[in-house]
Design a protein around this motif. Structure first.
Motif, PDB file in Angstrom:
ATOM      1  N   PHE A 290       0.843  -1.183   0.000  1.00 16.68           N
ATOM      2  CA  PHE A 290       0.000   0.000   0.000  1.00 16.68           C
ATOM      3  C   PHE A 290       0.880   1.236   0.000  1.00 16.68           C
ATOM      4  CE2 PHE A 290      -2.482  -3.359   1.939  1.00 16.68           C
ATOM      5  CZ  PHE A 290      -3.635  -3.291   1.176  1.00 16.68           C
ATOM      6  N   ILE A 291       0.581   2.121  -0.929  1.00 19.94           N
ATOM      7  CA  ILE A 291       1.349   3.349  -1.062  1.00 19.94           C
ATOM      8  C   ILE A 291       0.399   4.521  -0.874  1.00 19.94           C
ATOM      9  CG2 ILE A 291       2.777   4.751  -2.599  1.00 19.94           C
ATOM     10  CD1 ILE A 291       3.493   2.128  -4.044  1.00 19.94           C
TER      11      ILE A 291
ATOM     12  N   ASP B 231      -3.250  12.028  -7.805  1.00 21.07           N
ATOM     13  CA  ASP B 231      -2.454  11.027  -8.511  1.00 21.07           C
ATOM     14  C   ASP B 231      -3.211   9.731  -8.793  1.00 21.07           C
ATOM     15  OD1 ASP B 231      -0.310  12.691  -8.667  1.00 21.07           O
ATOM     16  OD2 ASP B 231       0.728  11.831  -6.944  1.00 21.07           O
ATOM     17  N   ASN B 232      -4.512   9.690  -8.560  1.00 25.48           N
ATOM     18  CA  ASN B 232      -5.288   8.472  -8.802  1.00 25.48           C
ATOM     19  C   ASN B 232      -5.226   8.038 -10.261  1.00 25.48           C
ATOM     20  OD1 ASN B 232      -6.006   8.052  -6.176  1.00 25.48           O
ATOM     21  ND2 ASN B 232      -7.987   9.076  -6.365  1.00 25.48           N
ATOM     22  N   ALA B 233      -5.317   8.978 -11.177  1.00 25.39           N
ATOM     23  CA  ALA B 233      -5.271   8.634 -12.606  1.00 25.39           C
ATOM     24  C   ALA B 233      -3.906   8.057 -12.968  1.00 25.39           C
ATOM     25  CB  ALA B 233      -5.577   9.857 -13.459  1.00 25.39           C
TER      26      ALA B 233
ATOM     27  N   GLU C  30      -3.187   4.210 -14.252  1.00 23.27           N
ATOM     28  CA  GLU C  30      -2.435   3.953 -15.479  1.00 23.27           C
ATOM     29  C   GLU C  30      -1.256   3.020 -15.194  1.00 23.27           C
ATOM     30  OE1 GLU C  30      -1.278   3.907 -19.412  1.00 23.27           O
ATOM     31  OE2 GLU C  30      -3.159   4.574 -18.529  1.00 23.27           O
ATOM     32  N   LEU C  31      -0.554   3.262 -14.108  1.00 17.61           N
ATOM     33  CA  LEU C  31       0.574   2.416 -13.725  1.00 17.61           C
ATOM     34  C   LEU C  31       0.119   0.976 -13.481  1.00 17.61           C
ATOM     35  CD1 LEU C  31       3.592   2.312 -13.012  1.00 17.61           C
ATOM     36  CD2 LEU C  31       2.943   2.876 -10.665  1.00 17.61           C
ATOM     37  N   LEU C  32      -0.991   0.814 -12.794  1.00 13.77           N
ATOM     38  CA  LEU C  32      -1.532  -0.524 -12.545  1.00 13.77           C
ATOM     39  C   LEU C  32      -1.963  -1.206 -13.842  1.00 13.77           C
ATOM     40  CD1 LEU C  32      -3.581   0.080  -9.291  1.00 13.77           C
ATOM     41  CD2 LEU C  32      -1.482  -1.255  -9.534  1.00 13.77           C
ATOM     42  N   SER C  33      -2.574  -0.464 -14.744  1.00 17.02           N
ATOM     43  CA  SER C  33      -2.993  -1.023 -16.035  1.00 17.02           C
ATOM     44  C   SER C  33      -1.796  -1.518 -16.834  1.00 17.02           C
ATOM     45  CB  SER C  33      -3.765   0.014 -16.846  1.00 17.02           C
ATOM     46  OG  SER C  33      -4.980   0.314 -16.227  1.00 17.02           O
TER      47      SER C  33
END
Length: 75
Positions: free
Chosen positions: A5-6, A12-14, A18-21
């Motif tokens: 968890f960060i 910064d949700n978007a 994107e990073l997770l995708s």
């Protein structure tokens, strides 16, 4: 696998999505390459050993069970 968890600012949700995708897509690609290589190896084994239909189908059933067990271990 451990969850990490960060804490990030709300804006910064978007970027995080994107990073997770990208990470998920990369993992899918890696798994697809691994499965493709495994299937090619099985095909070579079937061909080189001149397995009959029964033997080849049993080999494929065993491989399916292998993937099912792996999936269970991950969840």
């Amino acid at each position: 696998m451990r969850s990490i968890f960060i804490s990030t600012p709300q804006g910064d949700n978007a970027a995080m999505d994107e990073l997770l995708s990208v990470a998920r897509l990369d993992e899918r690609r890696s798994r697809a390459v691994a499965v493709s290589a495994r299937l090619a190896k099985l095909a070579r084994h079937i061909q080189a050993g001149r397995l009959d239909c029964q033997q080849a189908s049993e080999l494929l059933r065993e491989e399916a069970a292998r993937y099912e067990n792996e999936a269970r271990e991950l969840h």
